[in-house]
Design an enzyme around this catalytic site. Structure first.
Site, mmCIF file in Angstrom:
data_model
loop_
_atom_site.group_PDB
_atom_site.id
_atom_site.type_symbol
_atom_site.label_atom_id
_atom_site.label_comp_id
_atom_site.label_asym_id
_atom_site.label_seq_id
_atom_site.Cartn_x
_atom_site.Cartn_y
_atom_site.Cartn_z
ATOM 1 N N ARG A 141 16.197 20.532 -51.990
ATOM 2 C CA ARG A 141 15.206 20.100 -50.954
ATOM 3 C C ARG A 141 15.476 18.566 -50.903
ATOM 4 N NH1 ARG A 141 11.340 22.953 -54.005
ATOM 5 N NH2 ARG A 141 10.784 24.941 -53.046
ATOM 6 N N LYS A 188 19.370 11.977 -37.597
ATOM 7 C CA LYS A 188 19.607 13.323 -36.959
ATOM 8 C C LYS A 188 20.457 13.784 -37.558
ATOM 9 C CE LYS A 188 17.610 13.005 -32.349
ATOM 10 N NZ LYS A 188 17.971 12.817 -31.130
ATOM 11 N N GLU A 202 28.871 5.175 -25.987
ATOM 12 C CA GLU A 202 27.734 4.943 -26.500
ATOM 13 C C GLU A 202 27.353 3.443 -26.824
ATOM 14 O OE1 GLU A 202 25.929 7.704 -27.049
ATOM 15 O OE2 GLU A 202 27.169 9.487 -27.269
ATOM 16 N N LYS A 231 19.627 0.636 -32.023
ATOM 17 C CA LYS A 231 19.211 1.855 -32.580
ATOM 18 C C LYS A 231 18.086 1.712 -33.557
ATOM 19 C CE LYS A 231 20.391 6.670 -33.342
ATOM 20 N NZ LYS A 231 21.209 7.713 -33.337
ATOM 21 N N GLU A 273 11.286 10.985 -32.775
ATOM 22 C CA GLU A 273 11.534 11.200 -31.074
ATOM 23 C C GLU A 273 10.350 11.892 -30.387
ATOM 24 O OE1 GLU A 273 15.684 11.954 -28.994
ATOM 25 O OE2 GLU A 273 14.742 13.864 -29.414
ATOM 26 N N ARG A 302 12.242 6.894 -28.550
ATOM 27 C CA ARG A 302 13.843 7.433 -28.929
ATOM 28 C C ARG A 302 14.391 8.153 -28.042
ATOM 29 N NH1 ARG A 302 15.785 9.150 -35.167
ATOM 30 N NH2 ARG A 302 18.013 9.515 -34.559
ATOM 31 N N ASN A 361 18.785 8.826 -25.169
ATOM 32 C CA ASN A 361 19.362 10.071 -24.209
ATOM 33 C C ASN A 361 19.979 9.730 -22.911
ATOM 34 O OD1 ASN A 361 19.629 12.614 -25.722
ATOM 35 N ND2 ASN A 361 17.549 12.099 -26.465
ATOM 36 N N HIS A 397 22.559 11.713 -21.295
ATOM 37 C CA HIS A 397 22.982 12.848 -22.075
ATOM 38 C C HIS A 397 22.409 14.121 -21.254
ATOM 39 C CE1 HIS A 397 23.902 9.809 -24.906
ATOM 40 N NE2 HIS A 397 24.140 10.888 -26.089
ATOM 41 N N HIS A 432 25.073 16.536 -20.997
ATOM 42 C CA HIS A 432 25.366 17.758 -21.602
ATOM 43 C C HIS A 432 25.524 18.916 -20.744
ATOM 44 C CE1 HIS A 432 22.609 16.427 -25.041
ATOM 45 N NE2 HIS A 432 24.035 16.164 -25.643
ATOM 46 N N HIS A 460 32.125 14.582 -25.728
ATOM 47 C CA HIS A 460 30.923 14.174 -25.563
ATOM 48 C C HIS A 460 30.573 12.923 -25.034
ATOM 49 C CE1 HIS A 460 26.505 13.834 -26.451
ATOM 50 N NE2 HIS A 460 26.791 12.841 -27.179
HETATM 51 P P1 NAD Z 1 34.372 14.211 -34.621
HETATM 52 O O1 NAD Z 1 33.616 13.972 -35.945
HETATM 53 O O2 NAD Z 1 34.899 15.489 -34.121
HETATM 54 O O3 NAD Z 1 35.793 13.060 -34.542
HETATM 55 C C1 NAD Z 1 36.603 13.192 -33.486
HETATM 56 C C2 NAD Z 1 38.093 13.306 -34.005
HETATM 57 O O4 NAD Z 1 38.523 11.883 -34.555
HETATM 58 C C3 NAD Z 1 38.319 14.296 -35.005
HETATM 59 O O5 NAD Z 1 39.243 15.076 -34.888
HETATM 60 C C4 NAD Z 1 38.518 13.779 -36.402
HETATM 61 O O6 NAD Z 1 39.091 14.215 -37.288
HETATM 62 C C5 NAD Z 1 39.126 12.234 -35.712
HETATM 63 N N1 NAD Z 1 38.883 11.342 -36.770
HETATM 64 C C6 NAD Z 1 37.644 10.872 -37.092
HETATM 65 N N2 NAD Z 1 37.823 9.446 -37.538
HETATM 66 C C7 NAD Z 1 39.128 9.322 -37.520
HETATM 67 C C8 NAD Z 1 39.967 8.117 -37.747
HETATM 68 N N3 NAD Z 1 39.418 6.752 -38.232
HETATM 69 N N4 NAD Z 1 41.189 7.901 -37.461
HETATM 70 C C9 NAD Z 1 41.631 9.073 -37.019
HETATM 71 N N5 NAD Z 1 41.148 10.204 -36.551
HETATM 72 C C10 NAD Z 1 40.051 10.233 -36.872
HETATM 73 O O7 NAD Z 1 33.951 13.623 -33.188
HETATM 74 P P2 NAD Z 1 32.745 12.228 -33.115
HETATM 75 O O8 NAD Z 1 32.806 12.028 -31.494
HETATM 76 O O9 NAD Z 1 32.622 11.343 -34.111
HETATM 77 O O10 NAD Z 1 31.333 13.268 -33.245
HETATM 78 C C11 NAD Z 1 30.824 14.064 -32.294
HETATM 79 C C12 NAD Z 1 29.621 14.795 -33.005
HETATM 80 O O11 NAD Z 1 28.625 14.005 -33.259
HETATM 81 C C13 NAD Z 1 29.290 15.953 -32.245
HETATM 82 O O12 NAD Z 1 28.914 17.096 -33.143
HETATM 83 C C14 NAD Z 1 27.791 15.596 -31.611
HETATM 84 O O13 NAD Z 1 26.972 16.421 -31.537
HETATM 85 C C15 NAD Z 1 27.321 14.369 -32.842
HETATM 86 N N6 NAD Z 1 26.593 13.388 -32.467
HETATM 87 C C16 NAD Z 1 25.235 13.364 -33.351
HETATM 88 C C17 NAD Z 1 24.496 12.338 -33.233
HETATM 89 C C18 NAD Z 1 23.124 12.175 -34.171
HETATM 90 O O14 NAD Z 1 22.543 11.376 -33.779
HETATM 91 N N7 NAD Z 1 23.292 12.662 -35.266
HETATM 92 C C19 NAD Z 1 24.604 11.440 -32.094
HETATM 93 C C20 NAD Z 1 25.469 11.515 -31.456
HETATM 94 C C21 NAD Z 1 26.569 12.614 -31.522
HETATM 95 N N1 GLY Z 2 21.708 9.979 -30.531
HETATM 96 C C1 GLY Z 2 20.350 10.206 -30.122
HETATM 97 C C2 GLY Z 2 19.461 9.891 -31.262
HETATM 98 O O1 GLY Z 2 19.890 9.468 -32.400
HETATM 99 O O2 GLY Z 2 18.415 9.968 -31.186
#
Ligand code: NAD
Ligand code: GLY
Length: 364
Positions: free
Chosen positions: A120, A142, A184, A226, A236, A240, A244, A247, A251, A265
Site C-alpha cells: 500500500r 502521475k 515539453e 509544473k 487534475e 493541471r 496537456n 497533447h 496523442h 511522444h
Molecule cells: P524513455 O523512458 O523510453 O527513454 C527514452 C530512451 O532514452 C530509452 O531508450 C532510454 O533507455 C534512453 N535513455 C534514458 N536516459 C538516457 C540517458 N541519460 N542516456 C542515454 N539513453 C537514455 O522515454 P521518455 O521520453 O523519458 O518517457 C516517455 C514516457 O513518459 C511515456 O511512457 C509517457 O507516457 C511518460 N510520461 C509520463 C508523464 C507523467 O506525468 N507521469 C508525463 C509525460 C510522459
Molecule cells: N504531464 C502532465 C501532468 O503531469 O499532468
C-alpha cells in the site's frame, strides 16, 4: 559540481524537493540520505541507463539491489509490474525502504506505480535521466502502466519523496530524445509564461547544446511552473489540464503512428502545440501572429512541425476518434487546451467537433 538548484513541490505532508544540477549523481548516496537516512534501496532502471551509469549506483554505499529492464514503452505493462513487485518481495523491502526510479519516463511511471501499490505504498525517489523526465514525468506524481484499452489508463497519483535531476546524464541522450524532451520545456513557455518563451527563443539552441547554465535554467523554470500547477491541482480537476497543451492533437498523431519510435511522444506534442495554436487562431481566439511565432521557434530549434507529420494527418475520421477518447473529455464532449496568445493557454470544454474536424481536414 556547479550550482544545485532546488525547486519545492508544496503538497503539505507530501511536499518534496526537486534538485537540479550537474554532477549530482556522483554523490547519489549523499543526496538520498536527505530523505532516506537508512534502509534498503531497490533501483529500477533500463539497460541503456544502466550501461552508461551503473558506476554511480556504487555511491549508494548501502544495502542496494537492482532490476534492469529492457528499454521501451512495452515495459509499462501488468506483466512487468508483477515481476518488479516479485523482485521487491524477494529483497524483503518494507514500506520504509526506498524504490528508486533511475531512467526516463517509462521507468519512472512503472516504478512509481509499483511503489504506490507495494504494501500500500513505499518510499519512492525519482532520478530522471531524460530531458522529458526531468521537466515533466518525474514531477507531480502521475504514475501508470498501459493496458490494451489505452496508454496510461491504469495508475495512481503517488508523489516521490525526492527528485534528483543530474543534467550531465543528458550528454548521452540521443539527440532525437533531447529534442522530444525540449518540446515539453517549450510547452511551459507557451502555456503560461511569455517571458520564458522569449528566453527560449533567445536561448533554445544553447539548451539543446547542453550549455550547463542554460539547461539548468530551462529545467528549473519548467519544474517551478509544473510544481506551482501541481500544488494548485494535484489530482487534475482543473488547472493541471493546462499541462496537456498540444497533447490532445499530439496523442491522436501518436495513435495514428501506432505509438512507436517513428513518432516520439515529444515530437507529437511539438506538432500538436502548433496545431493547438493554429486551431485557436482559426477560431479567432488568438492572433495569426501566435502560431507563426510557434512555428518559427520550432523551425529554429529543429523541432517537429505539422509539415513533418503529414503521413499521420490523412484520416480525419480516425484522428477525431482518437481525440474523442482523450481522458479530459466529459460526457462525450471534447476538451481542448487552446490559447489566447503565447503564454495564455486555457481549457475549453465542449469544443465544437465540426470546427475541429474542419481544421484537421484543412491540414490534408
Ligand atoms: P524513455 O523512458 O523510453 O527513454 C527514452 C530512451 O532514452 C530509452 O531508450 C532510454 O533507455 C534512453 N535513455 C534514458 N536516459 C538516457 C540517458 N541519460 N542516456 C542515454 N539513453 C537514455 O522515454 P521518455 O521520453 O523519458 O518517457 C516517455 C514516457 O513518459 C511515456 O511512457 C509517457 O507516457 C511518460 N510520461 C509520463 C508523464 C507523467 O506525468 N507521469 C508525463 C509525460 C510522459
Ligand atoms: N504531464 C502532465 C501532468 O503531469 O499532468
Amino acid at each position: 559540481m556547479t550550482e544545485v538548484r532546488t525547486v519545492s513541490v508544496d503538497l503539505g505532508a507530501r511536499s518534496y524537493d526537486i534538485l537540479i544540477g550537474s554532477g549530482l549523481l556522483s554523490d547519489l548516496g549523499h543526496w538520498l540520505e536527505k530523505v532516506a537516512p537508512k534502509g534498503k534501496v531497490h533501483v529500477v532502471t533500463d539497460e541503456n541507463v544502466y550501461g552508461h551509469y551503473k558506476n554511480h549506483l556504487m555511491t549508494l554505499d548501502r544495502d542496494a539491489s537492482v532490476t534492469v529492464l529492457p528499454p521501451g514503452e512495452g515495459q509499462k505493462s501488468f506483466d512487468v509490474l508483477q515481476s518488479l513487485l516479485s523482485d521487491m518481495f524477494a529483497q524483503g523491502l518494507d514500506r520504509n525502504d526506498t524504490l528508486l526510479a533511475f531512467g526516463g519516463g517509462v521507468i519512472g511511471d512503472l516504478t512509481g506505480f509499483a511503489a504506490s501499490v507495494y504494501k500500500r505504498g513505499c518510499r519512492f525517489v525519482q532520478v530522471p535521466t531524460t530531458l522529458l523526465a526531468q521537466v515533466d514525468s518525474s514531477v507531480g506524481g502521475k504514475t501508470a502502466i498501459n493496458v490494451p484499452q489505452g496508454k496510461n489508463l491504469v495508475g495512481a497519483f503517488y508523489q516521490p519523496s525526492l527528485v534528483l535531476a543530474d543534467t550531465d546524464v543528458l550528454k548521452t541522450l540521443p539527440e532525437r530524445e533531447l529534442k522530444a524532451g525540449y518540446a515539453e520545456v517549450l510547452k511551459y513557455g507557451l502555456l503560461g509564461n511569455r517571458k520564458f518563451f522569449d528566453w527560449l527563443d533567445a536561448n533554445g539552441n544553447k539548451v539543446l547544446s547542453l550549455d550547463p547554465e542554460a539547461v539548468g535554467e530551462a529545467i528549473a523554470t519548467s519544474c517551478m511552473m509544473k510544481a506551482a500547477i501541481v500544488a494548485e491541482d494535484e489530482l487534475e480537476r482543473g488547472a493541471r489540464a493546462l499541462l496537456n497543451l498540444g497533447h490532445t492533437f499530439g496523442h491522436a498523431l501518436e495513435a495514428e503512428a501506432g505509438y512507436c519510435d517513428r513518432l516520439l511522444h515529444g515530437e507529437a506534442v511539438s506538432a500538436g502545440m502548433q496545431m493547438a495554436f493554429e486551431y485557436s487562431a482559426a477560431q479567432d481566439l488568438c492572433s495569426l501572429d501566435a502560431p507563426q511565432r510557434v512555428e518559427q521557434h520550432l523551425a529554429a530549434t529543429g523541432l517537429t512541425r505539422i509539415a513533418d507529420v503529414g503521413e499521420w494527418l490523412g484520416d480525419t475520421d480516425a484522428l477525431m476518434t482518437h481525440m474523442g477518447q482523450d481522458k479530459k473529455n466529459e460526457g462525450g464532449a471534447l476538451t481542448l487546451i487552446l490559447a489566447r496568445g503565447i503564454g495564455e493557454a486555457f481549457v475549453q470544454k465542449g469544443a465544437p467537433k465540426p470546427e475541429v474536424r474542419n481544421y484537421l481536414q484543412s491540414l490534408i
